[in-house]
Design a protein around this motif. Structure first.
Motif, PDB file in Angstrom:
ATOM      1  N   TYR A   2       0.837  -1.198   0.000  1.00 37.19           N
ATOM      2  CA  TYR A   2       0.000   0.000   0.000  1.00 37.19           C
ATOM      3  C   TYR A   2       0.871   1.245   0.000  1.00 37.19           C
ATOM      4  O   TYR A   2       1.867   1.322   0.720  1.00 37.19           O
ATOM      5  CB  TYR A   2      -0.896  -0.009   1.246  1.00 37.19           C
ATOM      6  CG  TYR A   2      -1.721   1.236   1.420  1.00 37.19           C
ATOM      7  CD1 TYR A   2      -2.880   1.422   0.697  1.00 37.19           C
ATOM      8  CD2 TYR A   2      -1.327   2.229   2.302  1.00 37.19           C
ATOM      9  CE1 TYR A   2      -3.642   2.564   0.851  1.00 37.19           C
ATOM     10  CE2 TYR A   2      -2.083   3.378   2.465  1.00 37.19           C
ATOM     11  CZ  TYR A   2      -3.239   3.539   1.735  1.00 37.19           C
ATOM     12  OH  TYR A   2      -3.990   4.674   1.881  1.00 37.19           O
ATOM     13  N   GLN A   3       0.507   2.209  -0.834  1.00 37.15           N
ATOM     14  CA  GLN A   3       1.218   3.483  -0.865  1.00 37.15           C
ATOM     15  C   GLN A   3       0.210   4.616  -0.741  1.00 37.15           C
ATOM     16  O   GLN A   3      -0.898   4.524  -1.278  1.00 37.15           O
ATOM     17  CB  GLN A   3       2.011   3.624  -2.155  1.00 37.15           C
ATOM     18  CG  GLN A   3       3.142   2.634  -2.268  1.00 37.15           C
ATOM     19  CD  GLN A   3       3.966   2.843  -3.524  1.00 37.15           C
ATOM     20  OE1 GLN A   3       3.586   3.559  -4.431  1.00 37.15           O
ATOM     21  NE2 GLN A   3       5.115   2.211  -3.558  1.00 37.15           N
ATOM     22  N   PHE A   4       0.617   5.657  -0.055  1.00 42.10           N
ATOM     23  CA  PHE A   4      -0.253   6.815   0.098  1.00 42.10           C
ATOM     24  C   PHE A   4       0.571   8.071  -0.119  1.00 42.10           C
ATOM     25  O   PHE A   4       1.785   8.059   0.047  1.00 42.10           O
ATOM     26  CB  PHE A   4      -0.935   6.830   1.473  1.00 42.10           C
ATOM     27  CG  PHE A   4       0.023   6.817   2.637  1.00 42.10           C
ATOM     28  CD1 PHE A   4       0.388   8.000   3.258  1.00 42.10           C
ATOM     29  CD2 PHE A   4       0.547   5.626   3.115  1.00 42.10           C
ATOM     30  CE1 PHE A   4       1.260   7.994   4.330  1.00 42.10           C
ATOM     31  CE2 PHE A   4       1.415   5.604   4.185  1.00 42.10           C
ATOM     32  CZ  PHE A   4       1.777   6.797   4.799  1.00 42.10           C
ATOM     33  N   THR A   5      -0.107   9.143  -0.496  1.00 46.39           N
ATOM     34  CA  THR A   5       0.601  10.389  -0.776  1.00 46.39           C
ATOM     35  C   THR A   5       0.628  11.329   0.420  1.00 46.39           C
ATOM     36  O   THR A   5       1.507  12.171   0.504  1.00 46.39           O
ATOM     37  CB  THR A   5      -0.028  11.120  -1.978  1.00 46.39           C
ATOM     38  OG1 THR A   5      -1.419  11.304  -1.723  1.00 46.39           O
ATOM     39  CG2 THR A   5       0.146  10.306  -3.252  1.00 46.39           C
ATOM     40  N   ASN A   6      -0.333  11.181   1.315  1.00 47.38           N
ATOM     41  CA  ASN A   6      -0.336  12.018   2.510  1.00 47.38           C
ATOM     42  C   ASN A   6      -1.117  11.315   3.622  1.00 47.38           C
ATOM     43  O   ASN A   6      -1.829  10.348   3.383  1.00 47.38           O
ATOM     44  CB  ASN A   6      -0.909  13.414   2.220  1.00 47.38           C
ATOM     45  CG  ASN A   6      -2.335  13.363   1.713  1.00 47.38           C
ATOM     46  OD1 ASN A   6      -3.219  12.819   2.361  1.00 47.38           O
ATOM     47  ND2 ASN A   6      -2.567  13.914   0.526  1.00 47.38           N
ATOM     48  N   ILE A   7      -0.961  11.818   4.815  1.00 48.83           N
ATOM     49  CA  ILE A   7      -1.564  11.166   5.983  1.00 48.83           C
ATOM     50  C   ILE A   7      -3.093  11.235   5.953  1.00 48.83           C
ATOM     51  O   ILE A   7      -3.765  10.329   6.445  1.00 48.83           O
ATOM     52  CB  ILE A   7      -0.970  11.753   7.294  1.00 48.83           C
ATOM     53  CG1 ILE A   7      -1.251  10.821   8.480  1.00 48.83           C
ATOM     54  CG2 ILE A   7      -1.507  13.138   7.563  1.00 48.83           C
ATOM     55  CD1 ILE A   7      -0.486   9.550   8.439  1.00 48.83           C
ATOM     56  N   LYS A   8      -3.649  12.271   5.345  1.00 50.00           N
ATOM     57  CA  LYS A   8      -5.105  12.372   5.255  1.00 50.00           C
ATOM     58  C   LYS A   8      -5.676  11.253   4.385  1.00 50.00           C
ATOM     59  O   LYS A   8      -6.729  10.699   4.682  1.00 50.00           O
ATOM     60  CB  LYS A   8      -5.529  13.740   4.732  1.00 50.00           C
ATOM     61  CG  LYS A   8      -5.335  14.840   5.751  1.00 50.00           C
ATOM     62  CD  LYS A   8      -5.941  16.143   5.285  1.00 50.00           C
ATOM     63  CE  LYS A   8      -5.682  17.186   6.349  1.00 50.00           C
ATOM     64  NZ  LYS A   8      -6.867  17.919   6.691  1.00 50.00           N
TER      65      LYS A   8
END
Length: 64
Positions: A2-8
């Protein structure tokens, strides 16, 4: 993994059930294992991290 661009985005995906804390922990341990030869970590507490992740997932499931 899993990858995300920001904590939100991560927070929203956790609340929506798109990803679990347990899966995030497992992804992290997989990354650690792949780079084991770097000897970056003195100790890895997989069992306790997974238990804590399961506890958080349970709380998220009931809306806490």
């Amino acid at each position: 993994m899993y990858q995300f661009t920001n904590i939100k985005q991560l927070q929203a995906d956790l609340k929506a059930g798109k990803i679990s804390c347990e899966q995030l922990v497992n992804d992290s341990f997989s990354a650690i294992e792949k780079r084991k030869s770097l000897n970056v970590f003195l100790e890895v507490f997989k069992d306790s991290a997974l238990q804590q992740a399961k506890n958080v997932d349970a709380k998220l499931k009931i809306g806490k």
